[in-house]
Write an enzyme that holds these catalytic residues in place. Structure first.
Site, PDB file in Angstrom:
ATOM      1  N   GLY A  37       0.807  -1.261   0.175  1.00 46.86           N
ATOM      2  CA  GLY A  37       0.157  -0.051  -0.061  1.00 46.86           C
ATOM      3  C   GLY A  37       0.768   1.238   0.047  1.00 46.86           C
ATOM      4  O   GLY A  37       2.165   1.203   0.313  1.00 46.86           O
ATOM      5  N   ASP A  57       0.822  -3.957  11.116  1.00 46.71           N
ATOM      6  CA  ASP A  57       0.478  -5.158  10.193  1.00 46.71           C
ATOM      7  C   ASP A  57      -0.478  -6.202  10.988  1.00 46.71           C
ATOM      8  O   ASP A  57      -0.371  -6.697  12.057  1.00 46.71           O
ATOM      9  CB  ASP A  57       1.987  -6.024  10.372  1.00 46.71           C
ATOM     10  CG  ASP A  57       2.015  -7.533   9.729  1.00 46.71           C
ATOM     11  OD1 ASP A  57       0.934  -7.802   9.076  1.00 46.71           O
ATOM     12  OD2 ASP A  57       3.112  -7.976   9.849  1.00 46.71           O
ATOM     13  N   LYS A  92       0.428 -15.062   5.625  1.00 48.89           N
ATOM     14  CA  LYS A  92       0.147 -14.830   7.142  1.00 48.89           C
ATOM     15  C   LYS A  92      -1.024 -13.841   6.983  1.00 48.89           C
ATOM     16  O   LYS A  92      -1.907 -14.056   7.890  1.00 48.89           O
ATOM     17  CB  LYS A  92       1.333 -14.053   7.597  1.00 48.89           C
ATOM     18  CG  LYS A  92       2.311 -15.116   8.351  1.00 48.89           C
ATOM     19  CD  LYS A  92       3.582 -14.470   8.670  1.00 48.89           C
ATOM     20  CE  LYS A  92       3.436 -13.936  10.378  1.00 48.89           C
ATOM     21  NZ  LYS A  92       4.851 -13.262  10.482  1.00 48.89           N
ATOM     22  N   TYR A 146      -0.840 -17.317  -2.459  1.00 47.09           N
ATOM     23  CA  TYR A 146      -2.066 -16.556  -2.381  1.00 47.09           C
ATOM     24  C   TYR A 146      -3.305 -17.199  -2.451  1.00 47.09           C
ATOM     25  O   TYR A 146      -4.388 -16.921  -1.795  1.00 47.09           O
ATOM     26  CB  TYR A 146      -2.056 -15.571  -3.674  1.00 47.09           C
ATOM     27  CG  TYR A 146      -2.999 -14.432  -3.914  1.00 47.09           C
ATOM     28  CD1 TYR A 146      -2.902 -13.622  -2.858  1.00 47.09           C
ATOM     29  CD2 TYR A 146      -3.909 -14.459  -4.845  1.00 47.09           C
ATOM     30  CE1 TYR A 146      -4.166 -12.490  -3.081  1.00 47.09           C
ATOM     31  CE2 TYR A 146      -4.816 -13.618  -4.894  1.00 47.09           C
ATOM     32  CZ  TYR A 146      -4.892 -12.546  -4.092  1.00 47.09           C
ATOM     33  OH  TYR A 146      -5.918 -11.555  -4.038  1.00 47.09           O
TER      34      TYR A 146
END
Ligand code: UDP
Length: 315
Positions: A37, A57, A92, A146
């Site tokens: 981002g 995070d 994660k 992913y």
């Protein structure tokens, strides 16, 4: 005032979602660790009283004093290049991050929406893809980090719904494009536009016969907002069914930019899905949603954004 928390709120989709939620009168807490981002995506919001940015995070727990009404979990590296470079963080944030945000939603009795993906269908053997299709994913291939993270996330969401009674929503997002994509995130839309504007060859992977269906970002966030406001718990595809091959797409970018760039071919990435097109029957009937923005219009806006970036770079 309705308060909504968006993880990944400084990303491409997350920041457009923050804009829409603010327009709808929500106050917004944007959580992002800024690994993919960017501050620039939310800099226009930072002065607002109804917007707060928290650098964090979300794969580690987040404790907040505010009462939250909606939690929208959008944090994740999302382009093949990003999740190949950040495989552990991707796993994660899809697993621990989903657990943490579901925990937050449960504590706050908030509604929860998961940004899932057409990647849960893998290299699909059913075309177009309805939500009832279980997919064809290689768990140990490079994209598995992913795809499996998002599949796990969906399972976790349904478990929190069934076991804890959390009000949950799952959107399966198909290829989306628009301003605020990073020029070098490796995805085909920013890659081809950036290459065309710089006069560099457009890198078509393989023969370019593989297909994708591209949705403009304003349509996408509209569909997501409708889903959030609905009471639909089962996954809903949101994407634009207009399908084209990657080669056709490269030609369209050359036409719209007027670029003299040539087309060059590079090897096809491992497990690259050969076809992808959303079946949006459920979004149409349940949410009353259909995409409104034609590809030329959406691409013109996106090209204009990339031109501005390039000009700023040259100043
Ligand atoms: N692609 C390409 N050239 C590029 C980047 C991507 O030909 O420079 C192809 C890629 O192989 C895939 C399609 O474009 O078939 C869409 O890739 P993207 O990374 O945008 O997203 P995906 O749909 O694969 O997640």
């Amino acid at each position: 005032m309705t308060k909504s928390l968006v993880t990944g709120g400084a990303g491409f989709l997350g920041s457009h979602l923050c804009d829409l939620l603010l327009d709808e009168g929500h106050s917004v807490i944007c959580v992002d660790n800024l690994i993919t981002g960017r501050h620039a995506n939310i800099s226009h919001l930072l002065e607002r009283d109804d917007f707060e940015f928290v650098e964090h995070d979300i794969s580690t727990p987040l404790f907040l004093d505010d009462e939250i009404d909606n939690v929208l979990h959008f944090a994740s590296p999302a382009s093949p290049i990003d999740y190949l470079e950040l495989p552990i963080q991707t796993l994660k944030v899809g697993s621990l991050g989903t657990h943490n945000t579901l925990g937050l939603a449960k504590d706050m009795r908030a509604r929860f929406l998961l940004a899932s993906t057409s990647e849960v269908y893998g290299d699909p053997l059913v075309h177009p893809q309805p939500e009832s299709y279980w997919g064809n994913v290689n768990p140990v291939g490079p994209r598995g980090v992913y795809d499996e993270a998002k599949r796990f996330a969906e399972a976790m969401v349904m478990a929190y719904h069934r076991y804890h009674g959390v009000e949950t929503r799952i959107v399966r997002i198909f290829n989306t494009y628009g301003p605020r994509m990073r020029p070098r995130d490796g995805r085909v839309v920013p890659a081809f536009i950036d290459q065309a504007l710089r006069g560099e060859p457009l890198t078509v992977f393989g023969q370019g016969r593989q297909t994708r269906s591209f949705c403009y970002v304003s349509d996408l966030v509209d569909g997501i907002y409708r889903l959030l406001m609905s009471d639909e718990v089962e996954p809903v595809n949101v994407g634009n069914p207009t399908e084209m091959s990657v080669l056709e797409f490269a030609q369209k970018i050359l036409e719209l930019t007027g670029s003299p760039s040539e087309i060059t071919h590079k090897p096809l990435p491992v497990d690259d899905p050969q076809v992808r097109q959303p079946d949006i029957t459920r979004a149409r009937t349940i949410l009353g949603w259909t995409p409104q923005v034609e590809i030329e219009e959406g691409l013109r806006n996106t090209i204009a954004y990339f031109e501005e970036l390039l000009e700023a770079e040259q100043d």
